[in-house]
Design an enzyme around this catalytic site. Structure first.
Site, mmCIF file in Angstrom:
data_model
loop_
_atom_site.group_PDB
_atom_site.id
_atom_site.type_symbol
_atom_site.label_atom_id
_atom_site.label_comp_id
_atom_site.label_asym_id
_atom_site.label_seq_id
_atom_site.Cartn_x
_atom_site.Cartn_y
_atom_site.Cartn_z
ATOM 1 C CG ASP A 1 1.844 -0.982 3.360
ATOM 2 O OD1 ASP A 1 1.059 -0.609 4.238
ATOM 3 O OD2 ASP A 1 1.562 -1.840 2.486
ATOM 4 C CG HIS B 1 -1.709 -1.058 1.588
ATOM 5 N ND1 HIS B 1 -1.247 -2.179 2.209
ATOM 6 C CD2 HIS B 1 -3.036 -1.249 1.403
ATOM 7 C CE1 HIS B 1 -2.246 -3.027 2.389
ATOM 8 N NE2 HIS B 1 -3.344 -2.495 1.907
#
Ligand code: XLS
Ligand code: NI
Ligand code: NI
Length: 438
Positions: A104, A101
């Site tokens: 992240d 993501h």
């Protein structure tokens, strides 16, 4: 700089090996049915659980020992260091893909513009590492659920500004996925769903979700991003009713809004079981309609009703999954992404290796078993014979559209009764499958 100094490159040592840091079944170059195991399995490591997972739960804080996070510096310094950790892990596991993501890989700053700038710095390093190693991005996605602004959802929020923010964030995530050559892009409906209908306009929220996905398709086409779009079904958690509840519900949604040609599914084992299905069912359903895109490989806990995201170890499940994949002609541009996390109690860095080795071996073994089952053809022959009444005569007339209610009535009035049924032989077939599980 070695972040896992005591861990060697994990090698194949064969089924009799007792070395916990070796593969017993995954032998990347070994051919099964004309393709290497690496080509069949297309493993990916996920960023969120592997590098960002802290081990916290509702009863206590994180437990993970991650020495690289303790070496100081700004959040961006930590993020850049984690890139090195990820690529060392991938190299030592011989894993060719990863997934993330946006949030992240890089920290969120005070404004969207600053956040995008920071993201670009990490993306530049990821790109350089990909070029050095040949590792590829299996898919990118945007985290539209952690930040409190997404409390009511993202594209299904009651707050139109939040829809706009989510659109801006996905636009950037699509650009980043293009920059890194990602072959897929995933939409998991984070908080797209509801807890209670007293405060929810369900139809309006579905319409907004569809509008959002149409805009994403338009933008993908505009920038020439060559990535397959994937929807990841999940029935509940965090909301009580997630809108993308299972493959069949997603299929109905996509068709209703004219999106079915633009998407396939990213199916996750633990989500299938939360939906009350086996992964075998979800994958077979998707494959039947040409919608099998990619897999989030993990498992749930039979005794726990939420997404425990454990590493897959069950050979029945991996065998069934590989049967569907082989029958479908392979994963195509998808892969087997370990959307799985080590337990809170497994807090040492080496546990990340034990976890991935176990998952990779379980799929390699599942691949070999599924290939042997297919070679002998006992299951497929049984299914073919079971439906043989459809291959000729009245069955063929029905399938080809020749029959009507009148012609079928005439046929049955003359015949008097249907042919006798034969046994489904489930127990015999389960015993046959057990012959191969070894
Ligand atoms: C959460 C999902 C998530 C997706 C990516 O349950 O599995 O991790 O895979 O957003
Ligand atoms: Ni997932
Ligand atoms: Ni999940």
């Amino acid at each position: 700089m070695a972040f896992f100094p005591d861990v060697p490159v994990i090698k194949y040592e064969g089924p009799d090996s007792t070395n916990p840091l070796a593969f017993r079944h995954y032998n990347p170059a070994e051919k099964v049915d004309g393709k290497t195991m690496a080509e069949h399995l297309r493993f990916a490591v996920c960023y969120w659980h592997t590098l960002c997972g802290s081990g916290s739960d509702p009863f206590g804080p994180g437990t993970m020992s991650r020495p690289w996070d303790d070496q100081g510096g700004s959040p961006l310094d930590v993020a850049l260091r984690r890139v090195d950790v990820m690529f060392e892990l991938l190299a030592k596991l011989q894993v060719p893909f990863y997934c993330f993501h946006d949030r992240d890989i890089a920290p969120e700053e005070k404004t969207l513009a600053e956040t995008n700038k920071t993201l670009d710095k990490v993306v530049a390093k990821l790109k350089q590492k990909q070029q050095e190693t040949g590792v590829k991005l299996l898919w990118g996605t945007a985290n539209l659920f952690s930040n409190p602004r997404f409390v009511h959802g993202a594209s299904t929020s009651c707050n139109a500004d939040v829809f706009a923010y989510a659109a801006a964030q996905v636009k950037k995530a699509l650009e980043v996925t293009k920059e890194l050559g990602g072959t897929n892009y995933v939409f998991w409906g984070g908080r797209e769903g509801y807890h209670n209908l007293y405060n929810t306009d369900l139809k309006r929220e579905f319409d907004h979700l569809a509008k959002f996905l149409h805009m994403a398709v338009d933008y993908r086409n505009k920038i020439g991003l060559d990535a397959q779009f994937l929807i990841e079904p999940k029935p509940k958690e965090p909301t009580t009713h997630q809108y993308d509840s299972d493959a069949a519900a997603c299929m109905a949604f996509l068709r209703t809004y004219g999106l079915e040609k633009e998407f396939k599914f990213n199916l996750e084992t633990n989500h299938a079981t939360l939906a009350g299905h086996s992964m075998f069912h979800e994958m077979t359903y998707a494959a039947s309609y040409g919608m099998l895109g990619s897999i989030d490989a993990n498992r749930g806990d039979e005794l726990i009703g939420w997404d425990t995201d454990q590493f897959p170890t069950n050979l029945y499940t991996t065998t069934q999954m590989m049967l569907v994949i082989l029958n479908a002609g392979g994963l195509g541009r998808g892969g087997l992404n370990f959307d799985a996390k080590v337990r809170r109690e497994s807090f040492e860095p080496v546990d990340l290796f034990h976890a991935h080795i176990g998952g990779m071996d379980a799929f390699a073994q599942g691949l070999k078993i599924a290939s042997a089952i297919r070679k002998d053809g006992l299951l497929s022959k049984f299914v073919k014979d079971r439906y043989s009444s459809w291959d000729a005569g009245i069955g063929a007339d029905i399938e080809s559209g020749k029959a009507t209610f009148e012609s079928l009535e005439a046929y049955m009035l003359q015949k008097g009764d249907a042919e006798k049924n034969t046994s489904g032989r489930q127990e015999m077939l389960e015993n046959i499958v057990n012959r191969y599980i070894k």
